[in-house]
Structures are given as C-alpha cells and as structure tokens.
Design a protein around this motif. Structure first.
Motif, PDB file in Angstrom:
ATOM      1  N   LEU A 243      -3.208  -2.262  37.839  1.00 38.71           N
ATOM      2  CA  LEU A 243      -2.940  -0.562  37.270  1.00 38.71           C
ATOM      3  C   LEU A 243      -2.065  -1.103  36.139  1.00 38.71           C
ATOM      4  CD1 LEU A 243      -2.455   1.157  40.859  1.00 38.71           C
ATOM      5  CD2 LEU A 243      -4.709   1.359  39.341  1.00 38.71           C
ATOM      6  N   GLU A 244      -0.863  -1.508  36.104  1.00 36.59           N
ATOM      7  CA  GLU A 244       0.466  -1.526  35.161  1.00 36.59           C
ATOM      8  C   GLU A 244      -0.206  -2.120  34.068  1.00 36.59           C
ATOM      9  OE1 GLU A 244       3.106   0.340  35.001  1.00 36.59           O
ATOM     10  OE2 GLU A 244       2.311   1.458  36.351  1.00 36.59           O
ATOM     11  N   HIS A 245      -1.423  -2.865  33.568  1.00 37.63           N
ATOM     12  CA  HIS A 245      -1.684  -3.882  32.506  1.00 37.63           C
ATOM     13  C   HIS A 245      -2.072  -3.179  31.732  1.00 37.63           C
ATOM     14  CE1 HIS A 245      -3.672  -6.275  30.398  1.00 37.63           C
ATOM     15  NE2 HIS A 245      -4.243  -7.289  30.827  1.00 37.63           N
ATOM     16  N   PRO A 246      -1.237  -3.641  30.827  1.00 39.78           N
ATOM     17  CA  PRO A 246      -1.364  -2.685  29.276  1.00 39.78           C
ATOM     18  C   PRO A 246      -2.454  -2.316  28.588  1.00 39.78           C
ATOM     19  CG  PRO A 246       0.112  -4.737  28.880  1.00 39.78           C
ATOM     20  CD  PRO A 246      -0.510  -4.984  30.420  1.00 39.78           C
ATOM     21  N   HIS A 247      -3.508  -2.972  29.023  1.00 39.41           N
ATOM     22  CA  HIS A 247      -4.664  -2.589  28.557  1.00 39.41           C
ATOM     23  C   HIS A 247      -5.062  -1.330  29.175  1.00 39.41           C
ATOM     24  CE1 HIS A 247      -9.565  -3.714  26.752  1.00 39.41           C
ATOM     25  NE2 HIS A 247      -9.424  -2.611  26.858  1.00 39.41           N
ATOM     26  N   ILE A 248      -4.413  -1.093  30.114  1.00 38.17           N
ATOM     27  CA  ILE A 248      -4.981   0.105  31.241  1.00 38.17           C
ATOM     28  C   ILE A 248      -4.218   1.257  30.924  1.00 38.17           C
ATOM     29  CG2 ILE A 248      -5.284   1.183  33.462  1.00 38.17           C
ATOM     30  CD1 ILE A 248      -7.510  -0.648  33.286  1.00 38.17           C
ATOM     31  N   LEU A 249      -2.522   0.765  30.263  1.00 40.65           N
ATOM     32  CA  LEU A 249      -1.610   1.656  30.155  1.00 40.65           C
ATOM     33  C   LEU A 249      -2.127   2.984  28.651  1.00 40.65           C
ATOM     34  CD1 LEU A 249       1.229   0.376  31.162  1.00 40.65           C
ATOM     35  CD2 LEU A 249       0.430   2.012  32.386  1.00 40.65           C
ATOM     36  N   ARG A 250      -2.993   1.998  27.865  1.00 44.09           N
ATOM     37  CA  ARG A 250      -3.578   2.122  26.656  1.00 44.09           C
ATOM     38  C   ARG A 250      -4.951   3.115  27.070  1.00 44.09           C
ATOM     39  NH1 ARG A 250      -1.601   4.605  22.019  1.00 44.09           N
ATOM     40  NH2 ARG A 250      -4.254   4.464  20.786  1.00 44.09           N
ATOM     41  N   LEU A 251      -4.764   2.713  28.195  1.00 43.22           N
ATOM     42  CA  LEU A 251      -6.189   3.762  28.914  1.00 43.22           C
ATOM     43  C   LEU A 251      -5.658   5.458  28.819  1.00 43.22           C
ATOM     44  CD1 LEU A 251      -8.796   1.689  29.891  1.00 43.22           C
ATOM     45  CD2 LEU A 251      -9.577   2.855  27.575  1.00 43.22           C
ATOM     46  N   HIS A 252      -4.517   5.263  29.313  1.00 40.15           N
ATOM     47  CA  HIS A 252      -3.949   6.215  29.862  1.00 40.15           C
ATOM     48  C   HIS A 252      -3.629   6.878  28.358  1.00 40.15           C
ATOM     49  CE1 HIS A 252      -3.056   4.437  34.165  1.00 40.15           C
ATOM     50  NE2 HIS A 252      -4.106   4.473  34.256  1.00 40.15           N
ATOM     51  N   THR A 253      -2.969   6.569  28.321  1.00 42.21           N
ATOM     52  CA  THR A 253      -1.934   7.085  27.006  1.00 42.21           C
ATOM     53  C   THR A 253      -3.523   8.000  26.491  1.00 42.21           C
ATOM     54  OG1 THR A 253      -0.426   5.448  26.330  1.00 42.21           O
ATOM     55  CG2 THR A 253      -1.237   6.632  24.779  1.00 42.21           C
ATOM     56  N   LEU A 254      -4.343   7.035  26.430  1.00 41.37           N
ATOM     57  CA  LEU A 254      -5.663   7.976  24.940  1.00 41.37           C
ATOM     58  C   LEU A 254      -5.842   9.108  26.064  1.00 41.37           C
ATOM     59  CD1 LEU A 254      -7.741   4.828  24.250  1.00 41.37           C
ATOM     60  CD2 LEU A 254      -6.388   6.253  22.823  1.00 41.37           C
ATOM     61  N   CYS A 255      -6.436   8.694  27.273  1.00 41.48           N
ATOM     62  CA  CYS A 255      -6.417  10.224  28.317  1.00 41.48           C
ATOM     63  C   CYS A 255      -5.250  11.701  27.942  1.00 41.48           C
ATOM     64  CB  CYS A 255      -6.634  10.100  29.838  1.00 41.48           C
ATOM     65  SG  CYS A 255      -7.871   8.792  30.132  1.00 41.48           S
ATOM     66  N   ALA A 256      -4.317  11.156  27.230  1.00 45.01           N
ATOM     67  CA  ALA A 256      -3.399  11.936  27.485  1.00 45.01           C
ATOM     68  C   ALA A 256      -3.415  12.607  25.935  1.00 45.01           C
ATOM     69  CB  ALA A 256      -1.654  11.427  28.002  1.00 45.01           C
ATOM     70  N   LEU A 257      -3.210  12.010  25.114  1.00 47.77           N
ATOM     71  CA  LEU A 257      -3.662  12.642  24.049  1.00 47.77           C
ATOM     72  C   LEU A 257      -4.843  13.623  23.917  1.00 47.77           C
ATOM     73  CD1 LEU A 257      -2.452   9.809  21.640  1.00 47.77           C
ATOM     74  CD2 LEU A 257      -1.178  11.417  22.238  1.00 47.77           C
ATOM     75  N   MET A 258      -6.071  12.458  24.592  1.00 50.34           N
ATOM     76  CA  MET A 258      -7.077  13.752  24.185  1.00 50.34           C
ATOM     77  C   MET A 258      -6.650  14.707  24.508  1.00 50.34           C
ATOM     78  SD  MET A 258     -10.358  11.148  24.352  1.00 50.34           S
ATOM     79  CE  MET A 258      -9.921  10.173  25.611  1.00 50.34           C
ATOM     80  N   ILE A 259      -6.775  15.056  25.890  1.00 51.41           N
ATOM     81  CA  ILE A 259      -6.283  15.702  26.795  1.00 51.41           C
ATOM     82  C   ILE A 259      -4.964  16.919  25.717  1.00 51.41           C
ATOM     83  CG2 ILE A 259      -4.889  17.258  28.650  1.00 51.41           C
ATOM     84  CD1 ILE A 259      -6.394  15.138  30.577  1.00 51.41           C
ATOM     85  N   GLY A 260      -4.203  16.395  25.439  1.00 49.97           N
ATOM     86  CA  GLY A 260      -3.358  17.116  24.866  1.00 49.97           C
ATOM     87  C   GLY A 260      -3.498  17.736  23.470  1.00 49.97           C
ATOM     88  N   ILE A 261      -4.298  17.643  23.146  1.00 47.42           N
ATOM     89  CA  ILE A 261      -5.432  17.619  21.570  1.00 47.42           C
ATOM     90  C   ILE A 261      -5.853  19.015  21.882  1.00 47.42           C
ATOM     91  CG2 ILE A 261      -6.297  17.007  19.805  1.00 47.42           C
ATOM     92  CD1 ILE A 261      -5.064  13.955  19.714  1.00 47.42           C
ATOM     93  N   HIS A 262      -7.293  18.145  23.005  1.00 48.58           N
ATOM     94  CA  HIS A 262      -8.453  19.650  22.861  1.00 48.58           C
ATOM     95  C   HIS A 262      -7.967  21.140  24.263  1.00 48.58           C
ATOM     96  CE1 HIS A 262      -9.514  18.255  27.875  1.00 48.58           C
ATOM     97  NE2 HIS A 262      -9.129  19.171  27.502  1.00 48.58           N
ATOM     98  N   ASN A 263      -5.941  20.672  24.334  1.00 43.52           N
ATOM     99  CA  ASN A 263      -5.410  21.604  24.670  1.00 43.52           C
ATOM    100  C   ASN A 263      -5.323  22.752  23.847  1.00 43.52           C
ATOM    101  OD1 ASN A 263      -2.611  23.198  25.216  1.00 43.52           O
ATOM    102  ND2 ASN A 263      -3.946  23.233  26.936  1.00 43.52           N
ATOM    103  N   ASP A 264      -4.765  21.995  22.291  1.00 45.33           N
ATOM    104  CA  ASP A 264      -4.853  22.356  21.162  1.00 45.33           C
ATOM    105  C   ASP A 264      -5.582  23.154  20.293  1.00 45.33           C
ATOM    106  OD1 ASP A 264      -1.918  21.283  21.875  1.00 45.33           O
ATOM    107  OD2 ASP A 264      -1.856  19.616  20.110  1.00 45.33           O
ATOM    108  N   PHE A 265      -6.446  22.296  20.990  1.00 40.67           N
ATOM    109  CA  PHE A 265      -8.275  23.093  20.105  1.00 40.67           C
ATOM    110  C   PHE A 265      -7.779  24.826  20.766  1.00 40.67           C
ATOM    111  CE2 PHE A 265      -9.512  19.173  18.741  1.00 40.67           C
ATOM    112  CZ  PHE A 265      -8.613  19.091  17.583  1.00 40.67           C
TER     113      PHE A 265
END
Length: 337
Positions: free
Chosen positions: A213-235
C-alpha cells in the motif's frame, strides 16, 4: 460572481469543448439514498453557521454521492459513513472558509487534525464543521476501520488542509501559480488522496500489507488519481471560476497565464495534461511490480482506483446545481487577517 449573469455569458462558449473520459465502469453504493438522508440531517442540525440559502444549496449538491460513487463496493452504510462525512464536510468547509487567510487555514487544519487523531478527544460543544470531523473519528471506530488504514486516511486529510492553506496565497494575490506549483498543491486540494487510502476498506484490500500500500508504484498511482480528479473538477468549475476574482487555482487559468494563450487553447492543453496522466495510470496498471501472491489483488485494487476516478467524475457530470450559474455556495466566513 454576479448572480444576474446570463447562462450564455456564464458558460462563455465552453460547453462545446471536449470532455475527459475514462475506460472504467460507473457504480454507486446501494445505500447512497440513505446516506443522502443522513446528509440532509447533518446540514439541518450541524450547519447553522451557514446561511439558510447556503444550507439549501448544499442539500442540492448531494455531496455524499461523491463517496458513494468513489468507493461503491464498501460492504455497509457504516463503512461508507466516514468517507461520506469527509467528502461532504470537506467540501462544505472549503466553501465556508473560501476566503480565509493562509494562517487561518493552517490553524483550522491543526484543530481538525487533532480531532481526527484523538489528540483532542473532547467532543466539540457546538455543532458544525469541527463536530462533524469529531464524529468522523467515532464512525471510523464504529465500523472497525483498522488503525493502520485510519492513520493513512487521516494523514492524507491533513495534507488536504495544507493544500487549502497554500492556495490561499494565490487567491489573495489573484494570480495563478506556476504550473509546477499548481500540480503540487492540486494533488492535495483535489481531496482525492483520502479516497485512495480509504479504498483499502473495500473488498479484501485491507489484507494488502503496508509495503504494498505504501510502495512507490502504488503511491504514484494515488498521485495520478488525485491529479485527474483535481483537473476534471477544474474543467467542470471553469465557467464559475472565470467570473470570480481570486479563483486562480484552476489548471486552465494556470496554463493560460503560463503560456499567454487564449482560454480555449489553454483548455485543450489542460485536457492534454489530464489525458497524459490517464495514459500513465493505464501503463502503471499494466506494468505492476511482481507482488507475488498479492498480484491479482493489487491489480483489482488499481482497477478500483480507476473506478473511483470515474465515479467522482460521474458525480460531477450528474450534478446539476453546484457549478451551475448561481448554484455555487460563496464563502461566508469573514477573515480577520
């Protein structure tokens, strides 16, 4: 934002632009309607600090549906309740404290974090935002959320408040941040990282060990989820934010400012940034590390992260009130700074 503005002027020719799309199915928790009813009750009992107009608008926003769509496979309403509390209360507090200062937001965040961690175990005497966060902790205890998962959930919520504080600098200056700064702040202010942490409560994912759950690969996926949600909220929120002074933490406005380009061109460049994050997410999903006996479970966990992103976007696209002309709740807190 002027409440008398026409819809034609409000949407400024943006409705015909392409929208994000996700290759994930759309689900909603079966208890979403019951959770809505609790949400209406929260607003009536807890939110007397808001004006009646603000409270009635919040009811129309169905903010607990964000949790019901973001984590649709939670087993019970009791398990949905802490995430629904965070989603709804977090959004309403963001509205209420919209124009507070960076220092004020930092103090608010510290207070809420103390309530969530139990450092401050005293039940707030007055109803409202702080009391709801105290209840979130009680609900997490009631649904027997594992302590290790709860600590990650709370740590990610604390970072949301840090992001809220840092964006106040750019609100006050009425200037967009540089793109690199925006991406750091938006990862937290999207509010999506707590969803990624809470998602381990679904299905059998709580069995996943900490080093996964704290593996860098998984944490990067979390970051990508957060950025996609933040950006589509911006739209979704762009029309509203084009007409309000200080609403500078929007990727389209950031790109427009950084590259000195027209708004429609900036929108398309922002969509390209979003789509590149989605491509990276899909690639990382395909090329997971060799997690041994956990591989299939991790693969499904990441699939459900994608479903969470699509679910939050489905809430945005189903919503007909929050980001519409005159539908947004303006901040009612008066800063002392």
């Amino acid at each position: 934002m002027l409440k008398t503005i026409s819809d034609e002027e409000f949407y400024a020719g943006l409705l015909d632009l392409p929208k994000p799309s996700y290759p994930f199915p759309d689900f909603i928790h079966p208890d979403f309607q019951q959770q809505r009813e609790e949400y209406y009750d929260w607003i009536d009992r807890e939110y007397t600090l808001h004006s009646k107009e603000a409270r009635e608008k919040h009811k129309l926003h169905h903010l607990t549906d964000i949790a019901a769509r973001g984590c649709p496979f939670l087993s019970t309403l009791a398990e949905l309740r802490p995430l629904a509390n965070y989603a709804a209360n977090g959004a309403m507090m963001d509205d209420y404290w919209d124009r507070c200062s960076r220092n004020e937001m930092n103090e608010i965040g510290k207070h809420i974090t103390a309530l969530l961690t139990g450092e401050d175990a005293n039940e707030p005497l007055d109803n409202g935002i702080f009391h709801q966060f105290w209840l979130l902790r009680q609900d997490a205890i009631t649904c027997e959320m594992p302590e290790r998962l709860y600590k990650r959930f709370v740590a990610s919520i604390r970072n949301v408040f840090v992001g809220y504080a840092e964006e106040k600098v750019y609100y006050k200056a009425n200037v967009p941040p540089p793109l690199a700064v925006y991406l750091i702040i938006r990862e937290d202010t999207s509010g999506a990282l707590p969803f990624c942490k809470y998602l381990a409560m679904q299905k059998d994912y709580r069995q996943l060990p900490d080093d996964i759950l704290e593996h860098p690969h998984i944490l990067r996926l979390h970051t990508l989820c957060a950025l996609m949600i933040g950006i589509h909220n911006d739209f979704i929120s762009l029309p509203k934010e084009l007409h309000r002074e200080g609403d500078t933490m929007n990727l389209v406005k950031v790109v427009q400012h950084e590259y000195k380009i027209p708004i429609r061109e900036a929108y398309m460049k922002a969509l390209e940034i979003h789509d590149n994050f989605l491509k990276e997410f899909m690639l990382l999903h395909e090329y997971l590390p060799p997690f041994g006996k956990w591989r299939d479970m991790v693969y499904n966990y990441v699939q459900d992260l994608g479903i969470s992103v699509a679910g939050v976007y489905a809430w945005h696209t189903n919503d007909k009130s929050r980001y519409t002309n005159g539908g947004y709740v303006d901040g009612e807190f008066v800063s002392r700074d």
